[in-house]
Scaffold this active site. Structure first.
Site, PDB file in Angstrom:
ATOM      1  N   HIS A  75      35.455  36.162  41.759  1.00 44.48           N
ATOM      2  CA  HIS A  75      34.943  35.390  42.712  1.00 44.48           C
ATOM      3  C   HIS A  75      33.494  35.059  42.276  1.00 44.48           C
ATOM      4  O   HIS A  75      32.611  35.023  43.123  1.00 44.48           O
ATOM      5  CB  HIS A  75      35.012  35.729  44.146  1.00 44.48           C
ATOM      6  CG  HIS A  75      36.383  35.966  44.730  1.00 44.48           C
ATOM      7  ND1 HIS A  75      36.615  36.544  45.886  1.00 44.48           N
ATOM      8  CD2 HIS A  75      37.455  35.463  44.172  1.00 44.48           C
ATOM      9  CE1 HIS A  75      37.806  36.460  46.247  1.00 44.48           C
ATOM     10  NE2 HIS A  75      38.559  35.974  45.165  1.00 44.48           N
TER      11      HIS A  75
ATOM     12  N   GLY B  37      38.786  40.030  44.845  1.00 47.54           N
ATOM     13  CA  GLY B  37      39.168  40.296  43.274  1.00 47.54           C
ATOM     14  C   GLY B  37      40.250  41.028  43.159  1.00 47.54           C
ATOM     15  O   GLY B  37      40.790  41.865  44.114  1.00 47.54           O
ATOM     16  N   ASN B  38      40.860  41.148  41.919  1.00 51.13           N
ATOM     17  CA  ASN B  38      41.892  42.160  41.614  1.00 51.13           C
ATOM     18  C   ASN B  38      42.126  42.016  39.973  1.00 51.13           C
ATOM     19  O   ASN B  38      41.598  41.188  39.310  1.00 51.13           O
ATOM     20  CB  ASN B  38      43.320  41.692  42.327  1.00 51.13           C
ATOM     21  CG  ASN B  38      43.402  40.223  42.272  1.00 51.13           C
ATOM     22  OD1 ASN B  38      43.663  39.442  41.384  1.00 51.13           O
ATOM     23  ND2 ASN B  38      43.232  39.817  43.678  1.00 51.13           N
TER      24      ASN B  38
ATOM     25  N   SER C 216      45.172  46.527  47.715  1.00 50.94           N
ATOM     26  CA  SER C 216      44.675  45.384  48.693  1.00 50.94           C
ATOM     27  C   SER C 216      43.636  46.121  49.533  1.00 50.94           C
ATOM     28  O   SER C 216      43.796  47.278  49.922  1.00 50.94           O
ATOM     29  CB  SER C 216      45.582  44.921  49.581  1.00 50.94           C
ATOM     30  OG  SER C 216      45.296  44.114  50.584  1.00 50.94           O
ATOM     31  N   GLY C 217      42.432  45.423  49.571  1.00 52.93           N
ATOM     32  CA  GLY C 217      41.390  45.827  50.203  1.00 52.93           C
ATOM     33  C   GLY C 217      40.870  47.325  50.058  1.00 52.93           C
ATOM     34  O   GLY C 217      40.269  47.807  50.925  1.00 52.93           O
TER      35      GLY C 217
ATOM     36  N   SER D 296      47.729  44.324  45.454  1.00 54.68           N
ATOM     37  CA  SER D 296      46.825  43.048  45.827  1.00 54.68           C
ATOM     38  C   SER D 296      47.802  42.178  46.298  1.00 54.68           C
ATOM     39  O   SER D 296      48.812  41.680  46.112  1.00 54.68           O
ATOM     40  CB  SER D 296      46.016  42.795  44.662  1.00 54.68           C
ATOM     41  OG  SER D 296      45.664  41.467  44.727  1.00 54.68           O
ATOM     42  N   SER D 297      47.090  41.266  47.434  1.00 56.40           N
ATOM     43  CA  SER D 297      47.883  40.020  47.953  1.00 56.40           C
ATOM     44  C   SER D 297      48.043  39.171  46.729  1.00 56.40           C
ATOM     45  O   SER D 297      48.994  38.167  47.089  1.00 56.40           O
ATOM     46  CB  SER D 297      47.085  39.365  48.836  1.00 56.40           C
ATOM     47  OG  SER D 297      45.933  38.939  48.415  1.00 56.40           O
ATOM     48  N   GLU D 298      47.443  39.058  45.556  1.00 57.80           N
ATOM     49  CA  GLU D 298      47.563  38.198  44.607  1.00 57.80           C
ATOM     50  C   GLU D 298      48.546  38.685  43.443  1.00 57.80           C
ATOM     51  O   GLU D 298      48.721  38.171  42.281  1.00 57.80           O
ATOM     52  CB  GLU D 298      46.373  37.938  43.775  1.00 57.80           C
ATOM     53  CG  GLU D 298      45.364  37.148  44.750  1.00 57.80           C
ATOM     54  CD  GLU D 298      45.807  35.974  45.369  1.00 57.80           C
ATOM     55  OE1 GLU D 298      47.158  35.279  44.916  1.00 57.80           O
ATOM     56  OE2 GLU D 298      44.843  35.243  46.167  1.00 57.80           O
TER      57      GLU D 298
ATOM     58  N   HIS E  89      38.331  29.025  45.551  1.00 57.65           N
ATOM     59  CA  HIS E  89      38.744  30.721  45.626  1.00 57.65           C
ATOM     60  C   HIS E  89      37.983  31.473  44.487  1.00 57.65           C
ATOM     61  O   HIS E  89      37.070  32.078  44.698  1.00 57.65           O
ATOM     62  CB  HIS E  89      40.186  30.470  45.293  1.00 57.65           C
ATOM     63  CG  HIS E  89      40.785  32.004  45.555  1.00 57.65           C
ATOM     64  ND1 HIS E  89      42.227  32.116  45.800  1.00 57.65           N
ATOM     65  CD2 HIS E  89      40.348  33.276  45.416  1.00 57.65           C
ATOM     66  CE1 HIS E  89      42.396  33.445  45.965  1.00 57.65           C
ATOM     67  NE2 HIS E  89      41.347  34.063  45.637  1.00 57.65           N
TER      68      HIS E  89
END
Length: 214
Positions: A94, A25-26, A42-43, A71-73, A155
C-alpha cells in the site's frame, strides 16, 4: 533460507521500508514441491510472524496446511499464479505514491530505465472491486497481463517475480517511479520513454541483466 523464512523476511522489509503500515499488504511464494503457495495470514503483525503462521493453499484454493486464517487476498494470488506459470512470488503493498496513482486512476508510465527493465511497460490500474472478492482477483490478473506490476484502484500495488526477491524489488521500483512521476509533474511535463525503448530495455533485462536465470 527456506521459502517460509524468506516470506517472513520480506514482510519485515515491507514494514521497515514503509511500503505497508500495520498489518496491511500480503506476501506469497509458490512451492513447486507442494503444488501450492504459502501466504501470510490475515491481520497479523509482520514482526511477530513465525513460519508456522503461514498458510499453504493449493491450486483449487483450499487450505492444505496451516492453523491461521489466510490473507483475504488469497483469491487474487491464486488467480495470478493460475494465469502466470513464470510467477513464483507475489508482494502486495500500500505504498503512498503508487497508491495515490491508483486513487487518481492514473497509470504509471515508463519514466525511468529501471522501471522499464523491471516492469515491462506502463503499470495499469485495475477496476475497483471490494478487497478479497473474486471480482478483484479476476480484474487484477487481467490488468497485470504479462507485466510485473498492477495498480488496484483505491487500494495499492501488486508486484510479481520469478522469486520473492524480484517481486519485492518490483514493488520498490514502482513506488520510486511513482514518486518520480509526481515530482516530474511539479517541475514540468514528464517525458516518458518510447515504446521501442521500453521493449528493448525489458528484453535486455530478461536476457542479459545480472546472472543468468536457472
Amino acid at each position: 533460507m527456506s521459502l517460509r523464512k524468506r516470506i517472513l523476511a520480506v514482510g519485515r522489509s515491507l514494514l521497515n521500508s514503509g511500503l505497508v503500515v500495520g498489518t496491511w499488504g500480503n506476501i506469497s511464494a509458490w512451492d513447486s514441491r507442494r503444488e501450492g503457495f504459502w501466504i501470510t495470514p490475515s491481520g497479523m503483525n509482520y514482526l511477530n510472524l513465525k513460519p508456522k503462521d503461514l498458510v499453504l493453499i493449493n491450486r483449487q484454493g483450499k487450505v492444505i496446511k496451516g492453523i491461521r486464517k489466510p490473507s483475504s487476498e488469497s483469491r487474487m494470488h491464486l488467480a495470478i499464479y493460475s494465469g502466470r506459470s513464470d510467477v513464483l512470488g507475489i508482494v502486495h503493498t500500500h505504498s503512498v505514491y503508487a497508491t495515490a496513482h491508483a486513487v487518481a486512476r492514473i497509470a504509471i508510465p515508463g519514466v525511468t530505465e529501471d522501471f522499464a527493465q523491471m516492469i515491462g511497460g506502463t503499470v495499469e490500474v485495475a477496476p475497483y472491486y471490494i478487497a478479497g472478492t473474486k471480482d478483484l482477483a479476476e480484474a487484477a490478473a487481467l490488468a497485470l497481463g504479462a507485466k510485473s506490476a498492477v495498480l488496484l484502484a483505491n487500494h495499492g500495488v501488486v508486484g510479481v517475480g520469478h522469486d520473492l526477491d524480484e517481486a519485492l524489488k518490483v514493488c520498490q521500483v514502482v513506488e520510486k517511479s511513482a514518486q518520480i512521476h509526481v515530482l516530474a509533474h511539479v517541475l514540468g511535463t514528464p517525458v516518458c520513454l518510447g515504446t521501442q525503448d521500453l521493449e528493448k530495455m525489458r528484453r535486455g533485462f530478461l536476457h542479459n541483466y545480472g546472472q543468468q536465470r536457472s
